[in-house]
Design an enzyme around this catalytic site. Sequence first.
Site, PDB file in Angstrom:
ATOM      1  N   CYS A  90     -21.980  48.345  20.651  1.00 22.76           N
ATOM      2  CA  CYS A  90     -20.562  48.053  20.885  1.00 22.76           C
ATOM      3  C   CYS A  90     -20.602  46.643  21.619  1.00 22.76           C
ATOM      4  CB  CYS A  90     -19.532  49.156  21.503  1.00 22.76           C
ATOM      5  SG  CYS A  90     -18.096  48.488  21.787  1.00 22.76           S
ATOM      6  N   TRP A 123     -18.139  59.693  19.542  1.00 24.16           N
ATOM      7  CA  TRP A 123     -19.366  59.112  19.936  1.00 24.16           C
ATOM      8  C   TRP A 123     -20.020  60.440  20.559  1.00 24.16           C
ATOM      9  CZ3 TRP A 123     -21.088  54.386  19.000  1.00 24.16           C
ATOM     10  CH2 TRP A 123     -19.984  53.109  18.949  1.00 24.16           C
ATOM     11  N   VAL A 156     -11.323  57.511  20.052  1.00 18.38           N
ATOM     12  CA  VAL A 156     -12.278  57.676  21.064  1.00 18.38           C
ATOM     13  C   VAL A 156     -13.125  56.526  20.975  1.00 18.38           C
ATOM     14  CG1 VAL A 156     -14.268  59.109  22.104  1.00 18.38           C
ATOM     15  CG2 VAL A 156     -12.171  60.291  21.006  1.00 18.38           C
ATOM     16  N   VAL A 158     -15.390  53.246  23.213  1.00 19.40           N
ATOM     17  CA  VAL A 158     -16.291  52.703  24.377  1.00 19.40           C
ATOM     18  C   VAL A 158     -15.974  51.402  24.438  1.00 19.40           C
ATOM     19  CG1 VAL A 158     -18.101  54.798  24.099  1.00 19.40           C
ATOM     20  CG2 VAL A 158     -18.192  52.380  22.873  1.00 19.40           C
ATOM     21  N   TYR A 221     -14.020  41.028  13.394  1.00 16.50           N
ATOM     22  CA  TYR A 221     -13.209  42.316  12.741  1.00 16.50           C
ATOM     23  C   TYR A 221     -12.148  41.974  12.002  1.00 16.50           C
ATOM     24  CZ  TYR A 221     -16.216  45.006  16.231  1.00 16.50           C
ATOM     25  OH  TYR A 221     -17.470  45.466  16.738  1.00 16.50           O
TER      26      TYR A 221
END
Length: 386
Positions: A90, A123, A156, A158, A221
């Site tokens: 990421c 994750w 969720v 990160v 993105y």
Amino acid sequence: MNRPTDSTTGSTTDGTAGSNAGSNAGGHTHGTTGSPSDGTSPATTEGNPAYGKKPFKRSKSHFADRITADGRDGWPVEAGRYRLVVSRACPWASRAVISRRLLGLEDAISLALTDPVQDDRSWRFTLEPDGRDPVLGIRFLSEAYDAREKGYPGGVSVPAVVDVPSGQLVTNDFQQITLDFATEWQALHRPGAPDLYPEPLREEIDVVMAGIYRDVNNGVYRAGFATGQSDYEAAFHDLFRRLDLLSQRLADRRYLVGDTLTEADIRLFTTLVRFDAVYHGHFKCNRFKLAEDPVLWAYAKDLYQTPGFGDTVDFHHIKQHYYRVHTGINPTGIVPLGPDLSGWLTPHHREELGGRPFGDGTPPGPVPPAEEVPPSGRPDAAPSGF
């Protein structure tokens, strides 16, 4: 190639960068709402077929508490209390990994690495021998989200910072985490740590980062997950216009702002290092490859070869995540063998522009053995550079 003539590299009109604008976008998110602590959820499908099937919009960071020197949000800076949960795949999480290493915070905040490939339960810590994070004792990051807010309806994401004693998520505000590492965690910085967000340059850094975020970090993105031709083309043109401007800016200066490394360089690097491996083909950002722009390629190699940057990059994790998880735009799940990574270790000659990477400070020491990138993810160890 033709270059735009305007000298600016960003604007703050979208408010997406700077010390007061850290909570308006989510990091690398998996669209689950949680899982039982025993991992018995029947949904175990890897990948996410929704990518590329609905309009892309980066969500706000729902948990935007800050860990500060004075503890004003209830979370004081304290060595050993928090755990940084990241995926090396990421780009948003990689910012935090780089910042933590440059500042020497390895002993102050521990690091948890997730599997680059999620399943429907978020994750997961399947890189660990027993499938549980050894410090938090959980199998899925969603469990820390549930401990903070049961039934939280969002994804969720990160990076995430978790309070070890309570097991609760503290923050997933990826824009603010690194700024706070640089400013609020100063008492725990290593001797010789660089100033990544120097106060005299913050206004300029914020402007540069705003343009990078909108058109580059988020722009790839927007292009990759576009559901229509016009949305894709708008993102494509914004991205490459910004890259042209950045190439122009970096032609006669080693770093983006000032003559030392700053937060702005970290934020640009994490997209550039993924560009040829995933964004050029997978996200259709293919006007040129990074390696075909002499300035940006040399700049990215310079950073990659700087301690604290390239030694945190795992190309294997990056490719596994994008090509296997984004099944909506890569339904076969086939992971390409290229590109050749050996170029990352070739001379860049950027030192001829001057600059002092760490200012009056020093490079970070060796990578802690437990945090070394495996050979499969490094250009110096992968067979034939792949």
